[in-house]
Design a protein around this motif. Structure first.
Motif, PDB file in Angstrom:
ATOM      1  N   LEU A  62      95.810  37.816  37.221  1.00 13.54           N
ATOM      2  CA  LEU A  62      95.447  38.141  36.030  1.00 13.54           C
ATOM      3  C   LEU A  62      93.662  37.989  36.361  1.00 13.54           C
ATOM      4  O   LEU A  62      94.344  36.299  36.423  1.00 13.54           O
ATOM      5  N   PRO A  63      92.463  38.632  35.044  1.00 10.99           N
ATOM      6  CA  PRO A  63      91.572  37.592  35.163  1.00 10.99           C
ATOM      7  C   PRO A  63      91.777  36.686  34.357  1.00 10.99           C
ATOM      8  O   PRO A  63      92.447  36.587  32.679  1.00 10.99           O
ATOM      9  N   ALA A  64      90.919  35.736  33.909  1.00 17.56           N
ATOM     10  CA  ALA A  64      91.017  34.170  33.397  1.00 17.56           C
ATOM     11  C   ALA A  64      90.775  34.934  32.030  1.00 17.56           C
ATOM     12  O   ALA A  64      90.854  33.532  30.757  1.00 17.56           O
ATOM     13  N   GLY A  65      89.660  36.031  31.516  1.00 13.77           N
ATOM     14  CA  GLY A  65      89.016  36.020  30.160  1.00 13.77           C
ATOM     15  C   GLY A  65      90.021  37.455  29.773  1.00 13.77           C
ATOM     16  O   GLY A  65      90.695  38.374  30.783  1.00 13.77           O
ATOM     17  N   PRO A  66      90.276  37.873  28.295  1.00 14.99           N
ATOM     18  CA  PRO A  66      90.959  39.077  28.069  1.00 14.99           C
ATOM     19  C   PRO A  66      89.569  39.942  28.655  1.00 14.99           C
ATOM     20  O   PRO A  66      88.209  40.091  29.308  1.00 14.99           O
ATOM     21  N   ILE A  67      89.992  41.215  29.517  1.00 16.79           N
ATOM     22  CA  ILE A  67      88.894  42.876  29.085  1.00 16.79           C
ATOM     23  C   ILE A  67      89.213  43.326  28.274  1.00 16.79           C
ATOM     24  O   ILE A  67      90.328  43.963  28.410  1.00 16.79           O
ATOM     25  N   PRO A  68      88.285  43.794  27.996  1.00 24.49           N
ATOM     26  CA  PRO A  68      88.221  45.203  26.794  1.00 24.49           C
ATOM     27  C   PRO A  68      88.887  46.119  26.747  1.00 24.49           C
ATOM     28  O   PRO A  68      88.903  46.721  28.464  1.00 24.49           O
ATOM     29  N   GLN A  69      89.522  46.442  25.903  1.00 29.75           N
ATOM     30  CA  GLN A  69      90.848  48.140  26.883  1.00 29.75           C
ATOM     31  C   GLN A  69      91.918  48.030  27.449  1.00 29.75           C
ATOM     32  O   GLN A  69      92.236  48.765  27.920  1.00 29.75           O
ATOM     33  N   LEU A  70      92.209  46.687  28.496  1.00 25.64           N
ATOM     34  CA  LEU A  70      92.917  46.490  29.144  1.00 25.64           C
ATOM     35  C   LEU A  70      94.104  45.309  28.980  1.00 25.64           C
ATOM     36  O   LEU A  70      93.707  44.606  27.183  1.00 25.64           O
ATOM     37  N   LYS A  71      95.489  45.718  28.343  1.00 26.01           N
ATOM     38  CA  LYS A  71      96.394  44.707  27.818  1.00 26.01           C
ATOM     39  C   LYS A  71      96.961  44.035  29.460  1.00 26.01           C
ATOM     40  O   LYS A  71      97.087  44.877  30.583  1.00 26.01           O
ATOM     41  N   ALA A  72      97.032  42.589  29.268  1.00 29.68           N
ATOM     42  CA  ALA A  72      97.505  42.236  30.343  1.00 29.68           C
ATOM     43  C   ALA A  72      98.853  41.086  29.900  1.00 29.68           C
ATOM     44  O   ALA A  72      98.817  40.435  28.805  1.00 29.68           O
TER      45      ALA A  72
END
Length: 289
Positions: free
Chosen positions: A148-158
């Motif tokens: 998972l990326p370290a921070g949120p990415i717009p439009q993606l749900k992790a």
């Protein structure tokens, strides 16, 4: 505008090859060429420049690709929504995963899923976590099981599924192997073997080293953790690997106040419908974890 032609166009644009596009959407190469030629005839413009066996988008093709993705994503989302109403688990499930997770975390889940839902055609793709997230964002992949990326990415749900602590490791014969509670500065004296620039895992490792990150001497890079392990085992430098990969061929170097931890999990698009097959896969991954 024919939907099948748009699908062929998108596949060719994203793979850069008519033959690769044919493999992706289960058609022959002549069928791909015929559909794209028909689309070019309908639009009255050339969409690809043919360069040997590769193809490259023309300016018109680049303009169409963005719109084609939106159109096809909406159609696919509508189909999933309607299929979900029937409660059936079938059709195609496009799933991307990193090589490490595909080898070490989900093989048994994939086996059980195939046994329980043989009518689902699983389109499984191995790719770097960053590329997999981008593919989910573009609508090419329904879900990804990745770092998972370290921070949120717009439009993606992790969704975090596994914690994955990493340790600094070297070969038993490496000078760092003799140190106890060493300072992170000791790492500066020896080359590092790390994942490539821009990868989530490399960023997590370097962030854990704080201000020293810009002074690290990176000798080799590869995005395959199994190769990183091999290079460390033969003494070419130090690396950071998941605890699950560490065995007697490696020595853990205890570094004061350095804790490296990444999260592995499931990535889906925040606004698109997850198919019944996708929901079933997610449930099985959760249960197995």
């Amino acid at each position: 505008m024919d939907i099948a032609a748009l699908q062929a166009f998108r596949a060719a644009a994203e793979t850069g090859s008519f033959s690769a596009a044919a493999e992706r959407i289960f058609l022959s190469q002549p069928a791909i060429s015929k559909r794209i030629a028909a689309l070019e005839g309908e639009l009255g413009t050339r969409l690809f420049d043919r360069i040997g066996r590769r193809v490259q988008l023309t300016p018109a093709g680049q303009a169409l690709l963005a719109r084609a993705r939106v159109i096809l994503n909406e159609i696919e989302d509508a189909r999933r929504s309607l299929a979900n109403l029937a409660g059936e688990i079938g059709g195609e499930l496009s799933l991307a995963t990193s090589h490490h997770i595909g080898l070490h975390r989900i093989p048994e889940t994939l086996k059980r899923f195939h046994e329980r839902y043989p009518e689902v055609r699983l389109d499984l793709r191995f790719m770097d976590s960053e590329a997999a997230c981008a593919a989910v964002l573009r609508g090419e992949i329904e879900l990804a099981v990745v770092t998972l990326p370290a921070g949120p990415i717009p439009q993606l749900k992790a969704e975090r599924i596994w914690d994955d602590p990493l340790e600094i490791v070297v070969a038993p014969s490496h000078p760092l192997a003799r140190l106890r509670d060493a300072s992170a500065k000791a790492l500066l004296d020896y080359p590092a073997i790390l994942p490539g620039p821009g990868t989530y895992t490399r960023g997590i490792i370097l962030d854990a080293l704080g201000s020293l990150r810009t002074r690290m001497r990176v000798g080799m890079t590869t995005n395959y953790l199994e190769v990183l392990k091999m290079l460390a085992v033969i003494g070419l430098g130090w690396s950071a690997l998941p605890r699950t990969m560490i065995d007697d061929d490696l020595k853990v170097v205890q570094i004061k106040q350095v804790r490296i931890r990444r999260e592995l999990g499931i990535v889906t698009h925040a606004t698109r419908t997850v198919s019944n097959a996708g929901q079933a896969m997610i449930r099985m991954i959760r249960e197995a974890a």
